[in-house]
Design a protein around this motif. Structure first.
Motif, PDB file in Angstrom:
ATOM      1  N   VAL A  73     -30.097   0.801 -33.507  1.00  0.00           N
ATOM      2  CA  VAL A  73     -30.414   1.921 -32.622  1.00  0.00           C
ATOM      3  C   VAL A  73     -31.664   2.654 -33.108  1.00  0.00           C
ATOM      4  O   VAL A  73     -32.505   3.073 -32.301  1.00  0.00           O
ATOM      5  N   SER A  74     -31.804   2.791 -34.422  1.00  0.00           N
ATOM      6  CA  SER A  74     -32.969   3.499 -34.969  1.00  0.00           C
ATOM      7  C   SER A  74     -34.259   2.708 -34.827  1.00  0.00           C
ATOM      8  O   SER A  74     -35.352   3.262 -34.955  1.00  0.00           O
ATOM      9  N   GLY A  75     -34.152   1.405 -34.602  1.00  0.00           N
ATOM     10  CA  GLY A  75     -35.331   0.557 -34.470  1.00  0.00           C
ATOM     11  C   GLY A  75     -35.776  -0.099 -35.770  1.00  0.00           C
ATOM     12  O   GLY A  75     -36.675  -0.944 -35.763  1.00  0.00           O
ATOM     13  N   GLU A  76     -35.159   0.281 -36.881  1.00  0.00           N
ATOM     14  CA  GLU A  76     -35.543  -0.288 -38.176  1.00  0.00           C
ATOM     15  C   GLU A  76     -35.254  -1.786 -38.229  1.00  0.00           C
ATOM     16  O   GLU A  76     -36.092  -2.581 -38.669  1.00  0.00           O
ATOM     17  N   LEU A  77     -34.078  -2.160 -37.738  1.00  0.00           N
ATOM     18  CA  LEU A  77     -33.704  -3.573 -37.754  1.00  0.00           C
ATOM     19  C   LEU A  77     -34.609  -4.397 -36.847  1.00  0.00           C
ATOM     20  O   LEU A  77     -34.998  -5.517 -37.185  1.00  0.00           O
ATOM     21  N   GLY A  78     -34.984  -3.832 -35.706  1.00  0.00           N
ATOM     22  CA  GLY A  78     -35.857  -4.547 -34.779  1.00  0.00           C
ATOM     23  C   GLY A  78     -37.227  -4.827 -35.368  1.00  0.00           C
ATOM     24  O   GLY A  78     -37.804  -5.895 -35.141  1.00  0.00           O
TER      25      GLY A  78
END
Length: 277
Positions: A73-78
């Motif tokens: 959700v935070s975008g870090e993994l993406g």
């Protein structure tokens, strides 16, 4: 009339049975395919909670998946995922483009095979990660060295399986094609290449797994983004759920990558399926 009523009732009952058996059969098939994964996840959840392992170092699955969702959700993994998939696909596609034509040539021309076999045997037994320092020294610590190591690791399974596929085509197929007047080029196009496709795709699937595994190890050295970097960074900072989130992502990526390649293999080998029907 009684006879007619009984006659009509039989197909109606049979229709209901068939309608019910279709979803039940599908559910049974899905259950058989996923039962092992369900058991694994259940064991992962229970073992830390009952104290068989220290949950600080091996958190329950629910804790890890919560961390995975928060990072998604935070975008870090993406961000890390995009970095890894770009490097992996670049090296993988380059390996396919180079190894398949070379493998077809080596498998089709015996003299070329005799010439190159000693070199192939030398390099095929050299692990890709053993050469990682060499790639870094020559190509630097940036993107080029990581794509190059993936290219090297992926090339060998594709190349060797392509050679094997060409050399192991059924001799009866070749004799039959020659007896029908096919020249060397048409023989290669109509017989050798289609018959080699299943073996070639076996090499491609092996290379797909290698492209991810080797890249993750390479990203642990000198990278600033990527799933390998994420796992290494979170381990050093004692962020264990985030570390497992990276591992889960790699597993899902490998699973999806393999499924995509299986689908492509079925598409390109459809002639083989139709010939057995």
């Amino acid at each position: 009339m009684a006879v007619l009523d009984k006659t009509v009732s039989v197909p109606l009952g049979g229709t209901r049975t068939n309608a019910l058996s279709l979803p039940l059969g599908l559910l049974n098939k899905v259950f058989k395919r996923t039962i092992a994964i369900i058991v694994l996840l259940a064991v992962w959840e229970v073992i830390p909670r009952i104290g068989l392992v220290d949950r600080t170092f091996f958190p329950p699955f629910s804790v890890d998946i919560k961390a995975w969702w928060e990072m998604l959700v935070s975008g870090e993994l993406g961000t890390h995922f995009q970095s890894s998939i770009a490097r992996s696909l670049a090296g993988f596609i380059l390996a396919i483009a180079a190894a398949i034509p070379l493998g077809l040539l080596i498998g089709w021309y015996p003299k070329l095979s005799e010439l190159l076999t000693p070199v192939l045997e030398l390099f095929r037994n050299t692990a890709a990660l053993a050469l990682l320092p060499v790639f870094i020294l020559i190509l630097g610590i940036g993107e080029t060295s990581k794509i190059a190591i993936v290219f090297y690791a992926c090339s060998w399974p594709i190349l060797l399986n392509t050679i094997s596929g060409v050399k192991n085509v059924d001799p009866l197929l070749i004799k039959s094609a020659k007896s029908m007047g096919l020249g060397p080029l048409r023989l290669f196009q109509k017989v050798i290449l289609p018959a080699s496709v299943p073996t070639i795709f076996t090499g491609i699937r092996l290379a797909g797994a290698s492209s991810i595994l080797v890249l993750v190890a390479a990203e642990m050295v000198g990278a600033k983004a990527g799933l390998g970097y994420l796992i290494n960074y979170t381990q050093f900072n004692f962020q264990i759920p985030q570390m497992f989130a990276g591992i889960i992502t790699i597993s899902l990526l490998g699973l999806l990558f393999n499924q995509l390649l299986v689908t492509l293999e079925r598409r390109f080998s459809s002639w083989k399926t139709q010939s057995h029907e």
